[in-house]
Write a protein that holds these residues in place. Structure first.
Motif, PDB file in Angstrom:
ATOM      1  N   GLY A 167       0.810  -1.206   0.000  1.00 53.82           N
ATOM      2  CA  GLY A 167       0.000   0.000   0.000  1.00 53.82           C
ATOM      3  C   GLY A 167       0.841   1.252   0.000  1.00 53.82           C
TER       4      GLY A 167
ATOM      5  N   THR B 165      -9.596   5.675  -2.612  1.00 53.19           N
ATOM      6  CA  THR B 165      -8.859   4.430  -2.416  1.00 53.19           C
ATOM      7  C   THR B 165      -8.841   3.723  -3.757  1.00 53.19           C
ATOM      8  OG1 THR B 165      -9.569   4.240  -0.113  1.00 53.19           O
ATOM      9  CG2 THR B 165      -8.772   2.241  -1.188  1.00 53.19           C
TER      10      THR B 165
ATOM     11  N   ARG C  51       0.266   5.581   0.568  1.00 54.11           N
ATOM     12  CA  ARG C  51      -0.597   6.728   0.848  1.00 54.11           C
ATOM     13  C   ARG C  51       0.070   7.954   0.254  1.00 54.11           C
ATOM     14  NH1 ARG C  51      -4.880   8.176   3.737  1.00 54.11           N
ATOM     15  NH2 ARG C  51      -5.042  10.324   4.444  1.00 54.11           N
TER      16      ARG C  51
ATOM     17  N   GLN D 293      -3.806   5.115  -1.584  1.00 55.15           N
ATOM     18  CA  GLN D 293      -4.774   5.879  -0.807  1.00 55.15           C
ATOM     19  C   GLN D 293      -4.459   7.363  -0.899  1.00 55.15           C
ATOM     20  OE1 GLN D 293      -7.251   4.319   1.404  1.00 55.15           O
ATOM     21  NE2 GLN D 293      -8.120   6.379   1.403  1.00 55.15           N
TER      22      GLN D 293
ATOM     23  N   GLN E 249      -2.677  -1.147  -3.295  1.00 53.16           N
ATOM     24  CA  GLN E 249      -3.657  -0.100  -3.015  1.00 53.16           C
ATOM     25  C   GLN E 249      -2.949   1.239  -2.868  1.00 53.16           C
ATOM     26  OE1 GLN E 249      -5.998   0.462   0.903  1.00 53.16           O
ATOM     27  NE2 GLN E 249      -7.375  -0.742  -0.378  1.00 53.16           N
TER      28      GLN E 249
ATOM     29  N   VAL F 200     -13.649   7.937  -1.058  1.00 56.78           N
ATOM     30  CA  VAL F 200     -13.630   7.730   0.391  1.00 56.78           C
ATOM     31  C   VAL F 200     -14.968   8.126   1.011  1.00 56.78           C
ATOM     32  CG1 VAL F 200     -12.582   8.547   2.550  1.00 56.78           C
ATOM     33  CG2 VAL F 200     -11.127   7.946   0.597  1.00 56.78           C
TER      34      VAL F 200
END
Length: 222
Positions: free
Chosen positions: A104, A130, A106, A125, A123, A161
């Motif tokens: 992931g 997302t 961010r 974010q 993923q 989100v």
């Protein structure tokens, strides 16, 4: 930032791609000589990995936070994924630390171009989105009140989100369905967008760093 049509973007890419490829010639020669390994392949300007200045060859792993200053950029490989982080960005990496696998990211500020190994879920974010990924090339940019996401090829699930039930799955072959993803309170949570701020030459470079080629023929596009 200036929005342009996909046709205009493709025309500009024809000229801009040559310039990008020329600027990356040294990195390509290093790759051909098998001297580019996992970790940081290129760094320009003020880039930090945590509190440390980024340096070529430095390993990037889950738990790291990458920040780039004005006019800075970093290109790195983690596992079988490759990334280009633009200026003014903050990227927080997560995953299984014991396996050094990044699952992931961010993106707090800035922009990120990524190519991911097929068959493994990832993923990305942001404050408003997302983005679920499986074997995809994708460009994501955080704007003041929205997220820009261009699934350059492959498949991605775009989830607002503020309204997860409004998720959209996009499948593309060549920058076909760029999207803006908005925060709560907007009439539409996801809408069509133009192609901006990334090129085929950059995708080709990133894929080459992990021993792959892009799934489209660059010669088929202007």
């Amino acid at each position: 930032m200036t929005d342009i049509s996909r046709r205009d973007w493709l025309l500009r890419t024809a000229a801009g791609g040559a310039a990008v490829a020329l600027g990356m010639a040294q990195l390509r020669r290093a790759l051909a000589a098998d001297s580019v390994q996992k970790g940081i392949a290129r760094v320009r300007g003020d880039v930090r990995v945590g509190d440390l200045p980024a340096k070529p060859g430095m390993e990037i792993k889950p738990g790291d936070v990458i920040t780039t200053g004005a006019r800075a950029e970093i290109v790195f490989v983690a596992g079988r994924d490759a990334f280009m982080v633009r200026a003014g960005s903050r990227v927080e990496l997560s995953g299984a630390a014991t396996q050094a696998v990044i699952s992931g990211l961010r993106l707090v500020t800035g922009a990120l171009l990524s190519v991911f190994e097929p068959g493994r879920g990832r993923q990305i974010q942001t404050a408003t989105a997302t983005i679920g990924i499986r074997g995809t090339g994708i460009y994501v940019e955080v704007e003041k009140a929205r997220t820009y996401a261009c699934t350059c090829y492959g498949e991605a699930e775009l989830v607002p989100v503020a309204e997860p039930q409004g998720a959209e799955t996009v499948r593309t072959t060549h920058h076909d369905q760029p999207r803006y993803i908005y925060p709560k309170g907007m009439p539409r949570m996801i809408e069509r967008a133009p192609v901006i701020n990334h090129t085929d030459a950059e995708l080709i470079l990133l894929e080459s760093l992990v021993g792959r080629t892009v799934p489209f023929d660059p010669k088929s596009y202007p």
